[in-house]
Design a protein around this motif. Structure first.
Motif, PDB file in Angstrom:
ATOM      1  N   MET A 136       0.833  -1.213   0.000  1.00  0.00           N
ATOM      2  CA  MET A 136       0.000   0.000   0.000  1.00  0.00           C
ATOM      3  C   MET A 136       0.866   1.261   0.000  1.00  0.00           C
ATOM      4  O   MET A 136       0.583   2.212  -0.727  1.00  0.00           O
ATOM      5  N   MET A 175       0.798   4.137  -2.731  1.00  0.00           N
ATOM      6  CA  MET A 175       0.565   5.544  -2.372  1.00  0.00           C
ATOM      7  C   MET A 175       1.632   6.443  -2.998  1.00  0.00           C
ATOM      8  O   MET A 175       1.330   7.513  -3.525  1.00  0.00           O
ATOM      9  N   ASN A 200      -0.104  11.709  -9.723  1.00  0.00           N
ATOM     10  CA  ASN A 200      -0.929  12.912  -9.599  1.00  0.00           C
ATOM     11  C   ASN A 200      -0.109  14.183  -9.749  1.00  0.00           C
ATOM     12  O   ASN A 200      -0.615  15.199 -10.210  1.00  0.00           O
ATOM     13  N   SER A 222       0.532  -1.954   5.846  1.00  0.00           N
ATOM     14  CA  SER A 222       1.414  -2.176   6.987  1.00  0.00           C
ATOM     15  C   SER A 222       0.637  -2.894   8.081  1.00  0.00           C
ATOM     16  O   SER A 222      -0.571  -2.690   8.226  1.00  0.00           O
ATOM     17  N   LYS A 239      -2.145  -1.285  10.255  1.00  0.00           N
ATOM     18  CA  LYS A 239      -3.283  -0.611   9.612  1.00  0.00           C
ATOM     19  C   LYS A 239      -4.347  -1.640   9.280  1.00  0.00           C
ATOM     20  O   LYS A 239      -4.042  -2.777   8.962  1.00  0.00           O
ATOM     21  N   SER A 260     -11.803   4.909   0.012  1.00  0.00           N
ATOM     22  CA  SER A 260     -11.099   4.484  -1.198  1.00  0.00           C
ATOM     23  C   SER A 260     -12.044   4.450  -2.391  1.00  0.00           C
ATOM     24  O   SER A 260     -11.657   4.780  -3.506  1.00  0.00           O
ATOM     25  N   CYS A 295      -9.033  11.052   3.620  1.00  0.00           N
ATOM     26  CA  CYS A 295      -8.755   9.701   4.100  1.00  0.00           C
ATOM     27  C   CYS A 295      -7.565   9.723   5.046  1.00  0.00           C
ATOM     28  O   CYS A 295      -7.581   9.080   6.084  1.00  0.00           O
ATOM     29  N   HIS A 296      -6.569  10.506   4.700  1.00  0.00           N
ATOM     30  CA  HIS A 296      -5.389  10.570   5.563  1.00  0.00           C
ATOM     31  C   HIS A 296      -5.710  11.149   6.927  1.00  0.00           C
ATOM     32  O   HIS A 296      -5.069  10.796   7.912  1.00  0.00           O
ATOM     33  N   GLU A 331      -6.687   8.163   8.845  1.00  0.00           N
ATOM     34  CA  GLU A 331      -5.848   6.965   8.861  1.00  0.00           C
ATOM     35  C   GLU A 331      -4.394   7.240   9.182  1.00  0.00           C
ATOM     36  O   GLU A 331      -3.743   6.477   9.865  1.00  0.00           O
ATOM     37  N   ARG A 358       2.639  16.996   2.650  1.00  0.00           N
ATOM     38  CA  ARG A 358       3.177  16.697   1.321  1.00  0.00           C
ATOM     39  C   ARG A 358       2.042  16.636   0.297  1.00  0.00           C
ATOM     40  O   ARG A 358       2.163  17.157  -0.814  1.00  0.00           O
ATOM     41  N   ILE A 359       0.947  15.967   0.668  1.00  0.00           N
ATOM     42  CA  ILE A 359      -0.171  15.800  -0.264  1.00  0.00           C
ATOM     43  C   ILE A 359      -0.779  17.165  -0.603  1.00  0.00           C
ATOM     44  O   ILE A 359      -1.141  17.426  -1.747  1.00  0.00           O
TER      45      ILE A 359
HETATM   46  C1  HEC Z   1      -8.694   5.338   1.444  1.00  0.00           C
HETATM   47  C2  HEC Z   1      -7.686   6.010   2.228  1.00  0.00           C
HETATM   48  C3  HEC Z   1      -6.532   6.687   1.499  1.00  0.00           C
HETATM   49  C4  HEC Z   1      -6.577   7.445   0.361  1.00  0.00           C
HETATM   50  C5  HEC Z   1      -7.789   7.813  -0.493  1.00  0.00           C
HETATM   51  C6  HEC Z   1      -5.235   7.867   0.102  1.00  0.00           C
HETATM   52  N1  HEC Z   1      -4.382   7.367   1.058  1.00  0.00           N
HETATM   53 FE1  HEC Z   1      -2.377   7.631   1.135  1.00  0.00          FE
HETATM   54  N2  HEC Z   1      -2.245   6.310   2.692  1.00  0.00           N
HETATM   55  C7  HEC Z   1      -3.322   5.683   3.293  1.00  0.00           C
HETATM   56  C8  HEC Z   1      -2.832   4.715   4.257  1.00  0.00           C
HETATM   57  C9  HEC Z   1      -3.676   3.798   5.117  1.00  0.00           C
HETATM   58  C10 HEC Z   1      -1.411   4.790   4.218  1.00  0.00           C
HETATM   59  C11 HEC Z   1      -0.416   3.927   5.001  1.00  0.00           C
HETATM   60  C12 HEC Z   1      -0.115   2.701   4.137  1.00  0.00           C
HETATM   61  C13 HEC Z   1       0.747   1.694   4.850  1.00  0.00           C
HETATM   62  O1  HEC Z   1       1.595   2.097   5.636  1.00  0.00           O
HETATM   63  O2  HEC Z   1       0.567   0.499   4.569  1.00  0.00           O
HETATM   64  C14 HEC Z   1      -1.085   5.829   3.249  1.00  0.00           C
HETATM   65  C15 HEC Z   1       0.216   6.250   2.941  1.00  0.00           C
HETATM   66  C16 HEC Z   1       0.527   7.293   2.083  1.00  0.00           C
HETATM   67  C17 HEC Z   1       1.839   7.841   1.870  1.00  0.00           C
HETATM   68  C18 HEC Z   1       3.101   7.392   2.613  1.00  0.00           C
HETATM   69  C19 HEC Z   1       3.686   6.199   1.897  1.00  0.00           C
HETATM   70  C20 HEC Z   1       4.960   5.734   2.563  1.00  0.00           C
HETATM   71  O3  HEC Z   1       6.003   5.740   1.906  1.00  0.00           O
HETATM   72  O4  HEC Z   1       4.865   5.359   3.754  1.00  0.00           O
HETATM   73  C21 HEC Z   1       1.736   8.822   0.928  1.00  0.00           C
HETATM   74  C22 HEC Z   1       2.856   9.701   0.365  1.00  0.00           C
HETATM   75  C23 HEC Z   1       0.352   8.883   0.532  1.00  0.00           C
HETATM   76  N3  HEC Z   1      -0.363   7.942   1.249  1.00  0.00           N
HETATM   77  C24 HEC Z   1      -0.139   9.744  -0.437  1.00  0.00           C
HETATM   78  C25 HEC Z   1      -1.460   9.695  -0.917  1.00  0.00           C
HETATM   79  C26 HEC Z   1      -1.936  10.455  -2.062  1.00  0.00           C
HETATM   80  C27 HEC Z   1      -1.101  11.418  -2.900  1.00  0.00           C
HETATM   81  C28 HEC Z   1      -3.256  10.123  -2.220  1.00  0.00           C
HETATM   82  C29 HEC Z   1      -4.209  10.582  -3.277  1.00  0.00           C
HETATM   83  C30 HEC Z   1      -3.741  10.586  -4.646  1.00  0.00           C
HETATM   84  C31 HEC Z   1      -3.594   9.190  -1.157  1.00  0.00           C
HETATM   85  N4  HEC Z   1      -2.493   8.945  -0.398  1.00  0.00           N
HETATM   86  C32 HEC Z   1      -4.859   8.667  -0.976  1.00  0.00           C
HETATM   87  C33 HEC Z   1      -4.650   5.923   3.032  1.00  0.00           C
HETATM   88  C34 HEC Z   1      -5.137   6.635   1.938  1.00  0.00           C
END
Ligand code: HEC
Length: 145
Positions: free
Chosen positions: A41, A45, A52, A81, A84, A94, A127-128, A131, A138-139
């Motif tokens: 995941m 991400m 994007n 991870s 989570k 999502s 979402c962030h 979660e 950064r986003i």
């Molecule tokens: C549905 C929920 C959700 C959405 C929508 C979402 N994220 Fe995330 N994101 C998470 C979760 C949960 C993690 C942690 C993943 C893990 O550690 O396994 C994460 C982790 C990340 C990370 C850190 C990755 C790393 O190296 O640890 C980044 C950067 C990120 N997301 C960017 C984005 C961006 C940009 C978008 C949209 C384009 C987005 N996310 C959309 C839930 C979401």
């Protein structure tokens, strides 16, 4: 000074993807492991971030993005991870996110492209907020001002 920097790092680490402290303590070893071995995941991400960013640059350069990156659908299945979980909130976010991201590539949409793009990035952020708050600053930089 060194202590200061170190404590900042530790603080940052705990502020990032890790709100469930109790669980985290018992899973310290896995967490350290995670730092070196990002989850499927986390990789997805980072890929979504890069894609994007490219879409944003295209939009700013007047290029209309046409192809939805199918890889993004992995958000429904990618392994996360250890600390989570794929709970209901995650699943509804999502779904919303994927629908919104698809709209960016809908050339027939009546909504301005920049608005569709920003809506999507705001869903990343929403979402962030539930979660994993660490990457939010950064986003936010992806938003088109
Ligand atoms: C549905 C929920 C959700 C959405 C929508 C979402 N994220 Fe995330 N994101 C998470 C979760 C949960 C993690 C942690 C993943 C893990 O550690 O396994 C994460 C982790 C990340 C990370 C850190 C990755 C790393 O190296 O640890 C980044 C950067 C990120 N997301 C960017 C984005 C961006 C940009 C978008 C949209 C384009 C987005 N996310 C959309 C839930 C979401």
């Amino acid at each position: 000074m060194r202590i200061l920097i170190l404590s900042f790092c530790v603080l940052f680490f705990f502020l990032s993807c890790n709100q469930s402290e109790k669980k985290a303590e018992t899973k310290k070893e896995e967490m350290i492991y995670d730092m070196y071995q990002p989850s499927e995941m986390a990789n997805l991400m980072n890929e979504m971030y890069a894609q994007n960013l490219k879409v944003k640059e295209d939009i700013l350069n007047g290029i209309v993005p046409v192809e939805f990156p199918l890889d993004f659908l992995k958000i429904h299945s990618a392994e996360m991870s250890e600390f989570k979980s794929r709970n209901e909130t995650f699943q509804s976010f999502s779904k919303l996110f994927i629908e919104s991201e698809k709209e960016i590539f809908n050339t027939e949409s009546q909504i301005p492209l920049e608005k569709r793009f920003n809506n999507t990035i705001n869903l990343c952020i929403s979402c962030h907020q539930t979660e994993c708050t660490g990457p939010i600053p950064r986003i936010r930089k992806l938003l088109i001002k």
